[in-house]
Design an enzyme around this catalytic site. Structure first.
Site, PDB file in Angstrom:
ATOM      1  N   GLU A   1      14.794   5.463  15.773  1.00 11.14           N
ATOM      2  CA  GLU A   1      14.029   4.583  14.885  1.00 11.14           C
ATOM      3  C   GLU A   1      12.624   4.330  15.409  1.00 11.14           C
ATOM      4  O   GLU A   1      11.702   4.086  14.637  1.00 11.14           O
ATOM      5  CB  GLU A   1      14.769   3.265  14.673  1.00 11.14           C
ATOM      6  CG  GLU A   1      15.980   3.375  13.769  1.00 11.14           C
ATOM      7  CD  GLU A   1      15.624   3.819  12.353  1.00 11.14           C
ATOM      8  OE1 GLU A   1      14.558   3.423  11.842  1.00 11.14           O
ATOM      9  OE2 GLU A   1      16.416   4.567  11.773  1.00 11.14           O
TER      10      GLU A   1
ATOM     11  N   HIS B   1       9.065   8.206   6.996  1.00 14.82           N
ATOM     12  CA  HIS B   1      10.075   7.623   7.879  1.00 14.82           C
ATOM     13  C   HIS B   1      11.090   8.688   8.300  1.00 14.82           C
ATOM     14  O   HIS B   1      11.385   8.852   9.498  1.00 14.82           O
ATOM     15  CB  HIS B   1      10.776   6.474   7.160  1.00 14.82           C
ATOM     16  CG  HIS B   1      11.845   5.797   7.954  1.00 14.82           C
ATOM     17  ND1 HIS B   1      11.634   4.626   8.628  1.00 14.82           N
ATOM     18  CD2 HIS B   1      13.144   6.129   8.185  1.00 14.82           C
ATOM     19  CE1 HIS B   1      12.753   4.259   9.245  1.00 14.82           C
ATOM     20  NE2 HIS B   1      13.685   5.168   8.989  1.00 14.82           N
ATOM     21  N   GLU B   2      11.634   9.406   7.328  1.00 11.73           N
ATOM     22  CA  GLU B   2      12.656  10.404   7.652  1.00 11.73           C
ATOM     23  C   GLU B   2      12.064  11.587   8.425  1.00 11.73           C
ATOM     24  O   GLU B   2      12.757  12.204   9.248  1.00 11.73           O
ATOM     25  CB  GLU B   2      13.359  10.881   6.380  1.00 11.73           C
ATOM     26  CG  GLU B   2      14.098   9.788   5.617  1.00 11.73           C
ATOM     27  CD  GLU B   2      15.084   8.994   6.463  1.00 11.73           C
ATOM     28  OE1 GLU B   2      15.602   9.554   7.458  1.00 11.73           O
ATOM     29  OE2 GLU B   2      15.317   7.812   6.148  1.00 11.73           O
TER      30      GLU B   2
ATOM     31  N   HIS C   1      12.349  10.858  12.053  1.00  8.25           N
ATOM     32  CA  HIS C   1      13.653  11.244  12.591  1.00  8.25           C
ATOM     33  C   HIS C   1      13.730  12.757  12.799  1.00  8.25           C
ATOM     34  O   HIS C   1      14.154  13.243  13.848  1.00  8.25           O
ATOM     35  CB  HIS C   1      14.765  10.823  11.628  1.00  8.25           C
ATOM     36  CG  HIS C   1      15.053   9.362  11.611  1.00  8.25           C
ATOM     37  ND1 HIS C   1      15.435   8.668  12.733  1.00  8.25           N
ATOM     38  CD2 HIS C   1      15.050   8.462  10.593  1.00  8.25           C
ATOM     39  CE1 HIS C   1      15.656   7.396  12.410  1.00  8.25           C
ATOM     40  NE2 HIS C   1      15.421   7.249  11.120  1.00  8.25           N
TER      41      HIS C   1
END
Length: 489
Positions: free
Chosen positions: A284, A254-255, A258
Site C-alpha cells: 500500500e 493506485h493499482e 501495486h
C-alpha cells in the site's frame, strides 16, 4: 542437489500453483460467467487443498532443518518459508479447503447483495465466513490473540495493539485538520458526462505513464479495483463511472502502484517467497504514494488537466490550479476508495475496530450493519443512506480478508516516510511530474523498495529506504502542509 536446492525447487512449484489460483480469482472478478460461481467455488477449494498439502508437507520441515544457505538472500528465503510452513501446519487441511470454497461462493453472494441493497441476503454467508476465519485464527494463535494471527497474514511482525497505538496517534491531528478544512469554502466538484471508452483509453495512458509494463500486464474492469499476480504476469483492474472519471483514473494509478511493485522485484526471486511484496502495508505504500503524493500533486495534476481537455474537451474546470483543488477536494462521502486524503484513514479506523470486534466475538455479524451505521454517524457526522455505501461497500470480508484493512493506513504511514526521503533525493521531481514524467520517482522507489521484494521485513525495508523509523509524523506533516495550502489555513 542440496537440501536447500530441493527445498527451493519444491517452493517454486508451490508458488507456480499459487499463481494459478490467483489467476482463477482474477477471472472470477473480471470475465467469468455469473452462473459459473458454484463450480468455481469447487475449483478454488480443490486447488487450495493441493496448495495446503504442499505448504504443510513434512519434507519442508526436513529440508529446513538440513538447508545451509550461503548468503543473505538464502537466509531470507528460509525465513519466509519457515514462517509460512509454521502457519500452514497449524491449520487443518479440511478447514483451509472449506475457507477457500466458502469465500469463493461468498464473493458472488456479496456482489448480488450489494447490487440489491440487501444486507440480510449476505448475513448468513458472512456468518459462515467469520466462523471459519475465527477457527483458523484460533488454530494459528494457539491461545494468543486471534486478530493478531489474522494480521500476520498481511503485515508480518505486527499486532493489533501496535496498529491501534498508531491509529490513536493519528486520529487527533486528522480530526483537527478535517474540522479546519470543512470550515473553508469547498472547491468546485467535477460535473458533466465523461465517455467511459474515452476514460479507458486515458487510463491506459496513465498506467504507462506510471511505469506499468503492459507486455507483462493488462487493464480490465471489475466492481472493485484490484491488482493480481507477480513476476511476469501482473494484472490490474479499474472501474468507470460516466459522471466520475477520477474514480477510474486514480483507481488505475493506485493499482499500478501495486503492479509496479510486483513487476519491479528482482527477477532472480521469481516464484520464490522473496518474489512478491513483503507485506500489504509496504504494498500500500507504493499504491498510495503513486496515487496521492505523485498522482494528486500540483505538478502532475497540471499535466492530467491538459490530458483531460484533449480527451473530453471543455469539462467545466477553468484552469490547472482549479483542477488541482477539485482533484483534492475534501468533502462528505461514504466510499473508502473515493475518500480524500484527509478523511481516508478515518474510514480505515472504522473497519479496523469493527473487524477486530468480529474476530474477538464482541460483535456478531447480525449486529454489523447497525454497528457500522452508528460508528459512521459518530465519526463523520451524517447517516449512511444505503448498504452499498455502508457495510456492503467492500469485498474484503466476503473473501475472508480479516486483518487486511489496517494495512491501507499502514501503507499511508510508510508512504509518508518514503515521500519525505524521495523529495530530499529528487529536487527536480516537480518539473518532471509537470511533464507527465514519473520516472524519477518510480525509479527511486524501484531501487529502494520494489526490487527487494520480500528480502527484508516490512518495517526494515521502509527504514532502509527512508532513513527514519516508520511512524505517522511525516504523513501528518505532509497532509497538514498540503491541505493548509489548498484551503488557506
Amino acid at each position: 542437489m542440496t537440501a536447500f536446492d530441493e527445498l527451493m525447487a519444491f517452493q517454486r512449484e508451490t508458488s507456480a500453483l499459487g499463481q494459478i489460483a490467483g489467476r482463477l480469482g482474477w477471472d472470477q472478478e473480471t470475465v467469468m460467467p455469473r452462473g459459473a460461481a458454484p463450480q468455481r467455488a469447487e475449483e478454488m477449494a480443490a486447488i487450495e487443498a493441493v496448495l495446503h498439502a504442499r505448504r504443510s508437507d513434512p519434507r519442508v520441515a526436513e529440508w529446513l532443518d538440513q538447508a545451509a544457505p550461503q548468503d543473505e538472500v538464502g537466509k531470507a528465503q528460509l525465513r519466509e518459508i519457515r514462517r509460512a510452513y509454521d502457519r500452514a501446519v497449524k491449520v487443518p487441511a479440511d478447514l483451509a479447503t472449506a475457507i477457500a470454497r466458502t469465500t469463493s461462493a461468498a464473493q458472488g453472494t456479496w456482489a448480488q447483495a450489494r447490487a440489491d441493497e440487501d444486507v440480510s441476503a449476505f448475513v448468513p454467508v458472512l456468518e459462515e465466513v467469520v466462523s471459519l476465519k475465527r477457527q483458523e485464527g484460533e488454530a494459528l494463535a494457539q491461545g494468543g490473540d486471534v486478530y493478531d494471527a489474522m494480521v500476520e497474514d498481511y503485515e508480518p511482525y505486527t499486532t493489533g495493539a501496535q496498529i491501534a497505538a498508531i491509529f490513536d496517534e493519528m486520529r487527533p491531528r486528522l480530526v483537527a485538520l478535517r474540522a479546519a478544512v470543512l470550515e473553508r469554502p469547498e472547491p468546485a466538484a467535477l460535473t458533466g458526462s465523461f465517455d467511459e471508452l474515452t476514460q479507458m483509453r486515458l487510463t491506459q495512458k496513465l498506467a504507462v505513464a506510471f511505469g506499468y509494463d503492459l507486455n507483462n500486464g493488462r487493464v480490465d474492469k471489475a466492481v472493485h479495483p484490484f491488482s493480481s499476480g507477480s513476476g511476469l504476469d501482473v494484472r490490474i483492474t479499474t472501474r468507470t463511472s460516466e459522471t466520475d472519471p477520477f474514480n477510474c483514473f486514480f483507481s488505475t494509478i493506485h493499482e499500478v502502484g501495486h503492479a509496479a511493485y510486483e513487476q519491479g522485484i528482482d527477477r532472480d526471486y521469481l516464484l520464490t517467497p522473496l518474489g512478491r511484496g513483503v507485506s500489504m502495508g509496504v504494498h500500500e505504500s507504493q499504491s498510495r504514494i503513486y496515487e496521492n503524493q505523485l498522482g494528486r500533486s500540483r505538478a502532475f495534476t497540471g499535466w492530467l488537466f491538459d490530458q483531460m481537455k484533449d480527451a473530453f474537451g471543455d469539462f467545466g474546470i477553468a484552469d490547472a490550479d482549479a483542477f488541482y483543488a477539485t482533484v483534492n477536494r475534501v468533502h462528505n462521502g461514504y466510499i473508502r476508495t473515493e475518500a480524500d486524503e484527509v478523511q481516508y484513514n478515518l474510514h480505515i479506523m472504522l473497519r479496523f475496530d469493527l473487524e477486530r470486534a468480529l474476530m474477538a466475538g464482541d460483535l456478531q455479524v447480525n449486529e454489523l450493519e447497525a454497528a457500522w451505521n452508528d460508528r459512521f454517524k459518530a465519526d463523520f457526522g451524517y447517516a449512511v443512506d444505503k448498504p452499498s455505501n455502508g457495510c456492503l461497500q467492500d469485498v474484503h470480508w466476503s473473501v475472508g480478508l480479516f486483518g487486511y484493512f489496517p494495512t491501507y493506513s499502514l501503507g499511508n504511514v510508510y508512504a509518508g516516510c518514503l515521500y519525505q526521503a524521495l523529495r530530499a533525493a529528487a529536487p527536480g521531481l516537480d518539473a518532471q511530474l509537470a511533464e507527465g514524467d514519473t520516472s524519477g520517482a518510480t525509479a527511486w522507489l524501484r531501487e529502494h523498495v520494489q526490487q527487494h521484494g520480500g528480502l527484508y521485513a516490512p518495517r526494515e525495508i521502509i527504514r532502509r529506504a527512508s532513513g527514519v523509523e516508520p511512524g505517522p509524523e511525516p504523513l501528518l506533516d505532509y497532509l497538514e502542509q498540503k491541505f493548509s495550502g489548498l484551503y488557506g489555513l
